[in-house]
Design a protein around this motif. Structure first.
Motif, PDB file in Angstrom:
ATOM      1  N   ARG A  15      56.905  57.277  18.629  1.00 51.89           N
ATOM      2  CA  ARG A  15      55.628  56.646  19.007  1.00 51.89           C
ATOM      3  C   ARG A  15      55.055  57.288  20.262  1.00 51.89           C
ATOM      4  NH1 ARG A  15      57.696  51.030  17.600  1.00 51.89           N
ATOM      5  NH2 ARG A  15      58.501  51.140  19.698  1.00 51.89           N
ATOM      6  N   LEU A  16      55.913  57.551  21.242  1.00 57.04           N
ATOM      7  CA  LEU A  16      55.465  58.165  22.480  1.00 57.04           C
ATOM      8  C   LEU A  16      54.924  59.568  22.218  1.00 57.04           C
ATOM      9  CD1 LEU A  16      55.256  57.729  25.522  1.00 57.04           C
ATOM     10  CD2 LEU A  16      57.538  58.702  25.751  1.00 57.04           C
ATOM     11  N   LYS A  17      55.647  60.334  21.411  1.00 57.07           N
ATOM     12  CA  LYS A  17      55.210  61.687  21.048  1.00 57.07           C
ATOM     13  C   LYS A  17      53.857  61.629  20.335  1.00 57.07           C
ATOM     14  CE  LYS A  17      56.229  65.453  17.981  1.00 57.07           C
ATOM     15  NZ  LYS A  17      56.250  65.361  16.568  1.00 57.07           N
ATOM     16  N   ASN A  18      53.710  60.686  19.409  1.00 55.73           N
ATOM     17  CA  ASN A  18      52.449  60.550  18.675  1.00 55.73           C
ATOM     18  C   ASN A  18      51.289  60.212  19.607  1.00 55.73           C
ATOM     19  OD1 ASN A  18      53.623  61.164  16.239  1.00 55.73           O
ATOM     20  ND2 ASN A  18      53.890  59.041  15.607  1.00 55.73           N
ATOM     21  N   LYS A  19      51.547  59.375  20.611  1.00 50.18           N
ATOM     22  CA  LYS A  19      50.488  59.028  21.560  1.00 50.18           C
ATOM     23  C   LYS A  19      50.018  60.261  22.308  1.00 50.18           C
ATOM     24  CE  LYS A  19      51.643  54.213  22.209  1.00 50.18           C
ATOM     25  NZ  LYS A  19      51.565  53.095  23.085  1.00 50.18           N
ATOM     26  N   PHE A  20      50.964  61.092  22.750  1.00 45.17           N
ATOM     27  CA  PHE A  20      50.585  62.304  23.475  1.00 45.17           C
ATOM     28  C   PHE A  20      49.898  63.310  22.557  1.00 45.17           C
ATOM     29  CE2 PHE A  20      53.468  60.675  26.715  1.00 45.17           C
ATOM     30  CZ  PHE A  20      52.755  60.989  27.870  1.00 45.17           C
ATOM     31  N   VAL A  21      50.366  63.429  21.336  1.00 43.65           N
ATOM     32  CA  VAL A  21      49.735  64.341  20.373  1.00 43.65           C
ATOM     33  C   VAL A  21      48.307  63.879  20.086  1.00 43.65           C
ATOM     34  CG1 VAL A  21      49.789  65.145  17.968  1.00 43.65           C
ATOM     35  CG2 VAL A  21      51.881  65.166  19.343  1.00 43.65           C
ATOM     36  N   ASN A  22      48.128  62.589  19.861  1.00 49.03           N
ATOM     37  CA  ASN A  22      46.789  62.049  19.596  1.00 49.03           C
ATOM     38  C   ASN A  22      45.873  62.238  20.801  1.00 49.03           C
ATOM     39  OD1 ASN A  22      47.601  61.251  17.047  1.00 49.03           O
ATOM     40  ND2 ASN A  22      48.046  59.158  17.656  1.00 49.03           N
ATOM     41  N   ALA A  23      46.400  62.001  22.006  1.00 45.94           N
ATOM     42  CA  ALA A  23      45.601  62.181  23.216  1.00 45.94           C
ATOM     43  C   ALA A  23      45.212  63.646  23.389  1.00 45.94           C
ATOM     44  CB  ALA A  23      46.375  61.683  24.438  1.00 45.94           C
ATOM     45  N   TYR A  28      41.122  67.962  23.136  1.00 45.94           N
ATOM     46  CA  TYR A  28      40.637  69.175  22.461  1.00 45.94           C
ATOM     47  C   TYR A  28      39.285  68.921  21.786  1.00 45.94           C
ATOM     48  CZ  TYR A  28      40.210  72.926  19.061  1.00 45.94           C
ATOM     49  OH  TYR A  28      39.733  73.955  18.315  1.00 45.94           O
ATOM     50  N   THR A  29      39.184  67.818  21.052  1.00 43.16           N
ATOM     51  CA  THR A  29      37.945  67.483  20.345  1.00 43.16           C
ATOM     52  C   THR A  29      36.796  67.268  21.320  1.00 43.16           C
ATOM     53  OG1 THR A  29      39.199  66.449  18.557  1.00 43.16           O
ATOM     54  CG2 THR A  29      36.877  65.840  18.737  1.00 43.16           C
ATOM     55  N   ALA A  30      37.063  66.548  22.402  1.00 46.42           N
ATOM     56  CA  ALA A  30      36.010  66.278  23.382  1.00 46.42           C
ATOM     57  C   ALA A  30      35.515  67.581  24.015  1.00 46.42           C
ATOM     58  CB  ALA A  30      36.519  65.319  24.452  1.00 46.42           C
ATOM     59  N   PHE A  31      36.438  68.468  24.404  1.00 46.56           N
ATOM     60  CA  PHE A  31      36.028  69.733  25.003  1.00 46.56           C
ATOM     61  C   PHE A  31      35.290  70.612  24.002  1.00 46.56           C
ATOM     62  CE2 PHE A  31      38.811  68.784  28.583  1.00 46.56           C
ATOM     63  CZ  PHE A  31      38.088  69.328  29.633  1.00 46.56           C
ATOM     64  N   LYS A  32      35.681  70.539  22.736  1.00 43.28           N
ATOM     65  CA  LYS A  32      35.043  71.330  21.697  1.00 43.28           C
ATOM     66  C   LYS A  32      33.617  70.838  21.428  1.00 43.28           C
ATOM     67  CE  LYS A  32      36.146  70.943  17.353  1.00 43.28           C
ATOM     68  NZ  LYS A  32      36.830  70.870  16.083  1.00 43.28           N
ATOM     69  N   GLU A  33      33.410  69.524  21.487  1.00 41.41           N
ATOM     70  CA  GLU A  33      32.122  68.948  21.099  1.00 41.41           C
ATOM     71  C   GLU A  33      31.182  68.677  22.265  1.00 41.41           C
ATOM     72  OE1 GLU A  33      32.826  65.493  18.709  1.00 41.41           O
ATOM     73  OE2 GLU A  33      33.828  66.647  17.144  1.00 41.41           O
ATOM     74  N   GLU A  34      31.702  68.549  23.468  1.00 38.26           N
ATOM     75  CA  GLU A  34      30.877  68.141  24.614  1.00 38.26           C
ATOM     76  C   GLU A  34      30.814  69.271  25.636  1.00 38.26           C
ATOM     77  OE1 GLU A  34      28.229  65.924  26.300  1.00 38.26           O
ATOM     78  OE2 GLU A  34      29.267  65.161  24.531  1.00 38.26           O
ATOM     79  N   SER A  35      29.682  69.972  25.672  1.00 42.41           N
ATOM     80  CA  SER A  35      29.535  71.130  26.557  1.00 42.41           C
ATOM     81  C   SER A  35      29.594  70.746  28.037  1.00 42.41           C
ATOM     82  CB  SER A  35      28.227  71.861  26.252  1.00 42.41           C
ATOM     83  OG  SER A  35      27.130  70.995  26.438  1.00 42.41           O
ATOM     84  N   THR A  36      29.233  69.526  28.367  1.00 43.51           N
ATOM     85  CA  THR A  36      29.297  69.070  29.751  1.00 43.51           C
ATOM     86  C   THR A  36      30.719  69.157  30.295  1.00 43.51           C
ATOM     87  OG1 THR A  36      27.511  67.526  29.262  1.00 43.51           O
ATOM     88  CG2 THR A  36      28.710  67.146  31.284  1.00 43.51           C
TER      89      THR A  36
END
Length: 136
Positions: A15-23, A28-36
Motif C-alpha cells: 500500500r505504501l509503495k502504491n501511494k508513492f507510485v501514484n503520487a 509527472y502528469t501535472a508537470f506534463k500538462e501544466e506549463s506553469t
C-alpha cells in the motif's frame, strides 16, 4: 488459481509503495500538462542555487523550502480542481468558469507571496555578497 496470501507487513509495504507510485505519476502528469509548473521548477532551481551561493542560514532555508512546498501544493491543487471541473462540465458554464478563475487567483496570489518572501530573504544577503565582490 490460488489466491496469494500476504503478511500484514507485506500488505502495508504494498500500500505504501502504491501511494508513492501514484503520487509520482501525479507529479509527472501535472508537470506534463501544466506549463506553469515548468516555470516554477526553473525558478526553484535558481532559488536553490542562489541560496547556496549567498549561504542562506538554516531558518531562511526552512522558510524557502516551506514556501516552495506551499507554492507547488497550491499549483497541484489548482490543476486538479481545474481538471475536475472540466470533467464535470462538458460545455461552457459560467459557474465552472468562476471556480476555475478563483482557483487561478489563489495560485497567482500564492505566487506573488512567494516572490515577496523570496525578496525579503534573498535581498539582504545578496546585497552583502555583491558588496563583498565589488569591495575586494
Amino acid at each position: 488459481m490460488a489466491k496469494k496470501k500476504f503478511s500484514k507487513r507485506a500488505k502495508v509495504r504494498i500500500r505504501l509503495k502504491n501511494k508513492f507510485v501514484n503520487a509520482a505519476r501525479g507529479v509527472y502528469t501535472a508537470f506534463k500538462e501544466e506549463s506553469t509548473l515548468i516555470v516554477y521548477l526553473i525558478a526553484i532551481i535558481i532559488a536553490i542555487a542562489l541560496g547556496i551561493w549567498i549561504k542562506l542560514d538554516l531558518l531562511s532555508w526552512s522558510i524557502i523550502i516551506l514556501t516552495i512546498g506551499v507554492l507547488l501544493g497550491f499549483e497541484f491543487l489548482n490543476t486538479s480542481i481545474e481538471n475536475f471541473v472540466d470533467l464535470l462540465s462538458f460545455e461552457y458554464n459560467i459557474k465552472a468558469k468562476k471556480i476555475k478563475d478563483i482557483c487561478a487567483a489563489a495560485s497567482i496570489i500564492n505566487s506573488i507571496l512567494a516572490v515577496v518572501i523570496s525578496f525579503l530573504i534573498y535581498l539582504p544577503p545578496l546585497i552583502d555578497r555583491i558588496s563583498e565582490m565589488i569591495g575586494n
